[in-house]
Write a protein that holds these residues in place. Structure first.
Motif, PDB file in Angstrom:
ATOM      1  N   VAL A  87      40.416  85.416   3.645  1.00 24.82           N
ATOM      2  CA  VAL A  87      39.581  86.578   3.934  1.00 24.82           C
ATOM      3  C   VAL A  87      40.445  87.807   4.197  1.00 24.82           C
ATOM      4  O   VAL A  87      41.607  87.695   4.591  1.00 24.82           O
ATOM      5  N   TYR A  88      39.846  88.975   4.008  1.00 24.45           N
ATOM      6  CA  TYR A  88      40.518  90.218   4.370  1.00 24.45           C
ATOM      7  C   TYR A  88      40.377  90.450   5.871  1.00 24.45           C
ATOM      8  O   TYR A  88      39.278  90.367   6.426  1.00 24.45           O
ATOM      9  N   TYR A  89      41.507  90.776   6.506  1.00 25.31           N
ATOM     10  CA  TYR A  89      41.498  91.030   7.939  1.00 25.31           C
ATOM     11  C   TYR A  89      42.697  91.904   8.267  1.00 25.31           C
ATOM     12  O   TYR A  89      43.818  91.630   7.830  1.00 25.31           O
ATOM     13  N   SER A  90      42.458  92.955   9.010  1.00 22.07           N
ATOM     14  CA  SER A  90      43.541  93.815   9.483  1.00 22.07           C
ATOM     15  C   SER A  90      43.018  94.608  10.670  1.00 22.07           C
ATOM     16  O   SER A  90      41.814  94.596  10.965  1.00 22.07           O
ATOM     17  N   LEU A  91      43.907  95.331  11.336  1.00 21.92           N
ATOM     18  CA  LEU A  91      43.473  96.193  12.436  1.00 21.92           C
ATOM     19  C   LEU A  91      42.484  97.250  11.965  1.00 21.92           C
ATOM     20  O   LEU A  91      41.668  97.729  12.743  1.00 21.92           O
ATOM     21  N   ALA A  92      42.552  97.598  10.681  1.00 22.39           N
ATOM     22  CA  ALA A  92      41.634  98.594  10.130  1.00 22.39           C
ATOM     23  C   ALA A  92      40.417  97.973   9.474  1.00 22.39           C
ATOM     24  O   ALA A  92      39.521  98.690   9.012  1.00 22.39           O
ATOM     25  N   GLY A  93      40.354  96.654   9.443  1.00 26.47           N
ATOM     26  CA  GLY A  93      39.221  95.963   8.829  1.00 26.47           C
ATOM     27  C   GLY A  93      38.938  94.677   9.571  1.00 26.47           C
ATOM     28  O   GLY A  93      39.457  93.613   9.221  1.00 26.47           O
ATOM     29  N   ARG A  94      38.101  94.758  10.610  1.00 32.16           N
ATOM     30  CA  ARG A  94      37.910  93.632  11.518  1.00 32.16           C
ATOM     31  C   ARG A  94      36.522  93.008  11.419  1.00 32.16           C
ATOM     32  O   ARG A  94      36.048  92.334  12.330  1.00 32.16           O
ATOM     33  N   ASP A  95      35.855  93.195  10.282  1.00 35.74           N
ATOM     34  CA  ASP A  95      34.488  92.699  10.124  1.00 35.74           C
ATOM     35  C   ASP A  95      34.364  91.201  10.349  1.00 35.74           C
ATOM     36  O   ASP A  95      33.326  90.723  10.814  1.00 35.74           O
ATOM     37  N   ILE A  96      35.402  90.422  10.021  1.00 38.49           N
ATOM     38  CA  ILE A  96      35.272  88.964  10.135  1.00 38.49           C
ATOM     39  C   ILE A  96      35.128  88.510  11.578  1.00 38.49           C
ATOM     40  O   ILE A  96      34.719  87.366  11.826  1.00 38.49           O
ATOM     41  N   GLU A  97      35.438  89.389  12.529  1.00 43.64           N
ATOM     42  CA  GLU A  97      35.321  88.999  13.936  1.00 43.64           C
ATOM     43  C   GLU A  97      33.875  88.775  14.360  1.00 43.64           C
ATOM     44  O   GLU A  97      33.613  88.086  15.345  1.00 43.64           O
ATOM     45  N   ARG A  98      32.929  89.337  13.619  1.00 41.20           N
ATOM     46  CA  ARG A  98      31.517  89.220  14.016  1.00 41.20           C
ATOM     47  C   ARG A  98      30.960  87.823  13.749  1.00 41.20           C
ATOM     48  O   ARG A  98      30.330  87.219  14.609  1.00 41.20           O
ATOM     49  N   GLU A  99      31.157  87.284  12.560  1.00 42.20           N
ATOM     50  CA  GLU A  99      30.552  86.002  12.196  1.00 42.20           C
ATOM     51  C   GLU A  99      31.536  85.042  11.525  1.00 42.20           C
ATOM     52  O   GLU A  99      31.531  83.843  11.804  1.00 42.20           O
ATOM     53  N   ILE A 100      32.356  85.567  10.623  1.00 42.13           N
ATOM     54  CA  ILE A 100      33.172  84.714   9.762  1.00 42.13           C
ATOM     55  C   ILE A 100      34.263  83.985  10.532  1.00 42.13           C
ATOM     56  O   ILE A 100      34.446  82.765  10.378  1.00 42.13           O
ATOM     57  N   LEU A 101      34.987  84.686  11.373  1.00 47.85           N
ATOM     58  CA  LEU A 101      36.063  84.045  12.131  1.00 47.85           C
ATOM     59  C   LEU A 101      35.529  83.073  13.186  1.00 47.85           C
ATOM     60  O   LEU A 101      36.063  81.958  13.321  1.00 47.85           O
ATOM     61  N   PRO A 102      34.469  83.423  13.935  1.00 47.39           N
ATOM     62  CA  PRO A 102      33.920  82.445  14.883  1.00 47.39           C
ATOM     63  C   PRO A 102      33.461  81.150  14.208  1.00 47.39           C
ATOM     64  O   PRO A 102      33.629  80.056  14.759  1.00 47.39           O
ATOM     65  N   LEU A 103      32.870  81.268  13.010  1.00 44.73           N
ATOM     66  CA  LEU A 103      32.456  80.070  12.282  1.00 44.73           C
ATOM     67  C   LEU A 103      33.668  79.212  11.942  1.00 44.73           C
ATOM     68  O   LEU A 103      33.639  77.985  12.099  1.00 44.73           O
ATOM     69  N   ALA A 104      34.732  79.849  11.479  1.00 42.34           N
ATOM     70  CA  ALA A 104      35.935  79.110  11.104  1.00 42.34           C
ATOM     71  C   ALA A 104      36.519  78.358  12.298  1.00 42.34           C
ATOM     72  O   ALA A 104      36.939  77.204  12.178  1.00 42.34           O
ATOM     73  N   VAL A 105      36.551  79.013  13.449  1.00 46.49           N
ATOM     74  CA  VAL A 105      37.075  78.370  14.653  1.00 46.49           C
ATOM     75  C   VAL A 105      36.195  77.183  15.036  1.00 46.49           C
ATOM     76  O   VAL A 105      36.686  76.092  15.356  1.00 46.49           O
ATOM     77  N   ASP A 106      34.875  77.392  14.978  1.00 49.66           N
ATOM     78  CA  ASP A 106      33.942  76.338  15.357  1.00 49.66           C
ATOM     79  C   ASP A 106      34.021  75.138  14.433  1.00 49.66           C
ATOM     80  O   ASP A 106      33.930  73.985  14.881  1.00 49.66           O
ATOM     81  N   ARG A 107      34.209  75.391  13.122  1.00 51.56           N
ATOM     82  CA  ARG A 107      34.228  74.296  12.143  1.00 51.56           C
ATOM     83  C   ARG A 107      35.640  73.858  11.758  1.00 51.56           C
ATOM     84  O   ARG A 107      35.830  73.127  10.802  1.00 51.56           O
TER      85      ARG A 107
END
Length: 340
Positions: free
Chosen positions: A186-206
């Protein structure tokens, strides 16, 4: 170099991974802008990465129309056994109606094509490059599972999926007893943090590995871009706003990166990548390079330890605004034990 588990598997990958999108495509837009490196230059980049402890090398069939995979296959040679080799499929690779997507027909053919170009008998991490709304997820997973059982794929992963799409694939794997995605790219940077809302939490959970691309926001967070309009005119970022960046917000982030970089006596890119690696759930940051010096700088990010104060300053500079339902769920809980 440091290493982390590839999701819930027993395999380990380097925290800095080599992205090869800069290989091939000289004279062919947009690849000539992205990199256009020939075989000799690509061999030097790969050598520096492997000597630096990198063992995860990522590519895709669509990079430079397949030339990237061909170059990588040739330059790896006997070093193939030393890497976790990852590639991707989905994007159109020909004019035929079935040379695109995630149908069983194309998964089977695309895999064989990548194996041939990469000069290998198996792919360590085979990733879908996006979501295919036309193909049932069970069909795609069934084709991938067959290839795993045949020994042509070791693990499967996905890239650029929304959280609900990833959850759909994971559910289908569990219900059907099919091979399961072990990672997301996934794309992730200090200037692009959209994955923190749903995508990253799902990855941690699964327990999915999260492999981050463009940790420098396509070059914006290198420190080469300023409010006064100065920039590196030869850079990819100067010629294309990809990934999209809000410049006003991003310049504040660059200011914060510079302050932290000065405290540590290092370059801005190293701090930007170190921030990504410090985020919970992130497994590896994928970095590419057109010049050896660029790669040497980014490889060093794995060893930079940011302080709590560094992380606080950087987080505040690039924090996402509150969103629903996050701000509701983060409020004081009504489930606290009753007192008295």
């Amino acid at each position: 170099m440091q290493y982390d588990q590839l999701g819930a598997t027993g395999a380990f990958v380097s925290r800095i991974a080599l992205g090869t999108m800069t290989f091939g495509g000289a004279g062919t837009p947009p690849w000539n802008v992205i990199g256009g490196l020939d075989e000799k230059a690509a061999d030097e980049i790969v050598g520096i990465a492997l000597d630096g402890g990198v063992n995860l090398v990522d590519t895709a069939d669509m990079y430079a129309g397949g030339e990237c995979e061909e170059i990588l296959g040739r330059v790896l040679g006997p070093r193939r056994r030393d890497v976790v080799l990852a590639t991707k499929l989905f994007v159109r690779m020909g004019k035929g109606p079935n040379q695109v997507g995630l149908s069983r027909l194309w998964v089977t053919q695309a895999l064989e094509d990548s194996l041939r170009r990469l000069r290998t008998d198996h792919i360590d991490l085979y990733q879908i490059h996006s979501f295919d709304p036309l193909t049932p997820v069970e069909e795609t997973l069934g084709a991938l599972d067959d290839a795993v059982r045949q020994g042509k794929i070791r693990y499967i992963g996905a890239s650029n999926l929304a959280a609900w799409q990833m959850a759909k694939y994971l559910g289908a794997s569990d219900l059907g007893g099919l091979s399961r995605f072990v990672s997301q790219q996934v794309y992730y940077s200090l200037a692009g943090r959209d994955i923190e809302r749903e995508i990253l939490p799902l990855a941690v959970d699964r327990k999915l590995a999260t492999l981050v691309y463009s940790p420098l926001a396509g070059g914006f967070l290198t420190g080469k871009f300023d409010r006064d309009g100065s920039s590196d005119e030869q850079s990819r970022r100067a010629q294309a706003n990809n990934p999209p960046v809000d410049p006003d917000r991003a310049y504040d982030i660059v200011d914060a990166l510079r302050a932290v970089a000065e405290r540590h006596g290092v370059g801005v890119p190293r701090v930007a990548i170190a921030w990504v690696l410090a985020q919970p759930g992130v497994t590896s940051a994928i970095v590419g390079a057109r010049r050896p010096g660029q790669l040497t700088e980014t490889l060093a990010a794995a060893d930079l330890e940011l302080t709590a104060e560094d992380l606080r300053e950087l987080d505040e500079a690039g924090a996402l605004p509150p969103s629903y339902p996050g701000y509701v769920q983060s409020a004081p809980s009504n489930r606290l034990p009753l007192q008295g």
